[in-house]
Design an enzyme around this catalytic site. Structure first.
Site, PDB file in Angstrom:
ATOM      1  N   HIS A 166       8.252   3.464  -2.108  1.00  0.00           N
ATOM      2  CA  HIS A 166       8.362   2.010  -2.266  1.00  0.00           C
ATOM      3  C   HIS A 166       6.996   1.361  -2.106  1.00  0.00           C
ATOM      4  O   HIS A 166       6.055   1.965  -1.595  1.00  0.00           O
ATOM      5  CB  HIS A 166       9.286   1.425  -1.183  1.00  0.00           C
ATOM      6  CG  HIS A 166      10.737   1.726  -1.393  1.00  0.00           C
ATOM      7  ND1 HIS A 166      11.638   0.788  -1.829  1.00  0.00           N
ATOM      8  CD2 HIS A 166      11.433   2.883  -1.222  1.00  0.00           C
ATOM      9  CE1 HIS A 166      12.842   1.342  -1.928  1.00  0.00           C
ATOM     10  NE2 HIS A 166      12.744   2.619  -1.565  1.00  0.00           N
TER      11      HIS A 166
ATOM     12  N   GLU B  67       6.397   3.056   2.504  1.00  0.00           N
ATOM     13  CA  GLU B  67       5.946   1.814   1.881  1.00  0.00           C
ATOM     14  C   GLU B  67       4.454   2.011   1.635  1.00  0.00           C
ATOM     15  O   GLU B  67       3.644   1.993   2.569  1.00  0.00           O
ATOM     16  CB  GLU B  67       6.189   0.611   2.796  1.00  0.00           C
ATOM     17  CG  GLU B  67       7.656   0.327   3.086  1.00  0.00           C
ATOM     18  CD  GLU B  67       8.370  -0.399   1.942  1.00  0.00           C
ATOM     19  OE1 GLU B  67       7.780  -0.526   0.841  1.00  0.00           O
ATOM     20  OE2 GLU B  67       9.522  -0.823   2.160  1.00  0.00           O
TER      21      GLU B  67
ATOM     22  N   HIS C 168      14.499   1.265  -6.247  1.00  0.00           N
ATOM     23  CA  HIS C 168      14.913   0.222  -7.209  1.00  0.00           C
ATOM     24  C   HIS C 168      15.040   0.788  -8.638  1.00  0.00           C
ATOM     25  O   HIS C 168      15.061   2.010  -8.826  1.00  0.00           O
ATOM     26  CB  HIS C 168      13.972  -0.991  -7.122  1.00  0.00           C
ATOM     27  CG  HIS C 168      13.637  -1.361  -5.699  1.00  0.00           C
ATOM     28  ND1 HIS C 168      14.535  -2.022  -4.882  1.00  0.00           N
ATOM     29  CD2 HIS C 168      12.539  -1.110  -4.938  1.00  0.00           C
ATOM     30  CE1 HIS C 168      13.979  -2.179  -3.676  1.00  0.00           C
ATOM     31  NE2 HIS C 168      12.775  -1.630  -3.677  1.00  0.00           N
TER      32      HIS C 168
HETATM   33 ZN   LIG Z   1      11.287  -1.243  -2.277  1.00  0.00          ZN
END
Ligand SMILES: [Zn+2]
Length: 300
Positions: free
Chosen positions: A188, A264, A95
């Site tokens: 992330h 993640e 992002h």
């Molecule tokens: Zn993400």
């Protein structure tokens, strides 16, 4: 031409198939290479020359001797290990901080591999307390870079700050390919309602042949195992199995021709995970774990 004419038809498909959680990143401006010098910072010179102070009426201080004893050279806490000088690792911090303000850029569909299209990028998730994922990813990426650079690894980022827009997911994948990265790791934090823990995502379909898929899997195992041992996080309870997941819809994996994984780091919507992810000490710990995993992979 194909992309423009099919974009409308594919928009519905892409929207209905959009990823759960946060993983859909990439964005507008081109990736920025941040090369980092390897090596350990040089200690500042010992001994300062005496400097004259303004007169205060008090006796002048005794001048310091101009020679000082040599100080011991700092010893690294860990011995330098493995990767050849010039080894390139690409870190893709998911992002970007400007994405939310520019939907016209990040909502545009881009190729996501195997005939799929996805939005250029997404805003990412946030903790319930409002800590945004893009900031978390950016901070962890820098900490990973510091550890790797100290071992002589040349670390490149897919984006150069946390205030820009994008780049798009397909450009992020292309960046690692163009630099022939020895490893590509996308960082992330997830945003799932319910459950906690980390997971490492691998491409479910091998985009660059079985040998590259095997290399990606070795990278996945190396990072997974060090992360599980060092980060304080447990494997995800809500997705995948044992801290691994395999997906067909992530452009960063589908379009990569290099050993590539996405981690993640935790579930930012879980209060315990978010508490760890929200402190500098917590982020340092998990960044060290990721870097250790990458170094283990590079060592072969
Ligand atoms: Zn993400």
């Amino acid at each position: 031409v194909l992309r423009r004419t099919t974009i409308a038809a594919l928009a519905l498909i892409a929207a209905s198939a959009s990823a759960t959680g946060c993983t859909a990143s990439a964005g507008g401006s081109p990736p920025v290479a941040l090369s980092t010098p390897g090596g350990i910072p040089t200690p500042s010179p010992s001994g300062r020359p005496g400097t004259a102070r303004p007169s205060t009426g008090r006796p002048a201080p005794t001048a310091r001797p101009t020679t000082t004893r040599p100080r011991p050279t700092p010893t690294p806490t860990r011995p330098p290990a493995g990767p050849p000088r010039g080894t390139v690792v690409v870190i893709d911090p998911g992002h970007n901080g400007g994405n939310a303000a520019h939907p016209e850029v990040i909502d545009a569909l881009v190729p996501a591999g195997f005939g799929q299209y996805k939005p250029c990028n997404t805003t990412g998730t946030a903790s319930n307390a409002g800590y945004p994922e893009h900031a978390f990813n950016w901070d962890v990426a820098q900490r990973v870079r510091t550890v790797l650079a100290a071992r002589g690894v040349s670390v490149l980022f897919t984006r150069g700050n946390d205030t820009g827009v994008g780049p798009c997911v397909d450009d992020r994948a292309g960046f690692g390919n163009a630099h022939h990265a020895a490893a590509v790791v996308a960082i992330h934090g997830d945003g799932h309602i319910g459950g906690h823990g980390y997971h490492v995502i691998e491409a479910a379909r091998a985009p660059a042949g079985s040998a590259m898929a095997a290399a990606s899997h070795r990278l996945a195992v190396a990072v997974h195992d060090r992360y599980g041992a060092e980060s304080g996080f447990t494997p995800a309870t809500y997705v995948g199995s044992g801290g691994y997941d395999h997906r067909t819809d992530l452009a960063g994996l589908n379009l990569s021709t290099r050993p590539t994984i996405l981690i993640e780091c935790g579930n930012m919507r879980d209060s315990a995970d978010a508490a760890r992810m929200g402190t500098a000490a917590g982020r340092q710990r998990l960044a060290q774990a990721i870097a250790d995993g990458i170094l283990r992979y590079l060592a072969g």
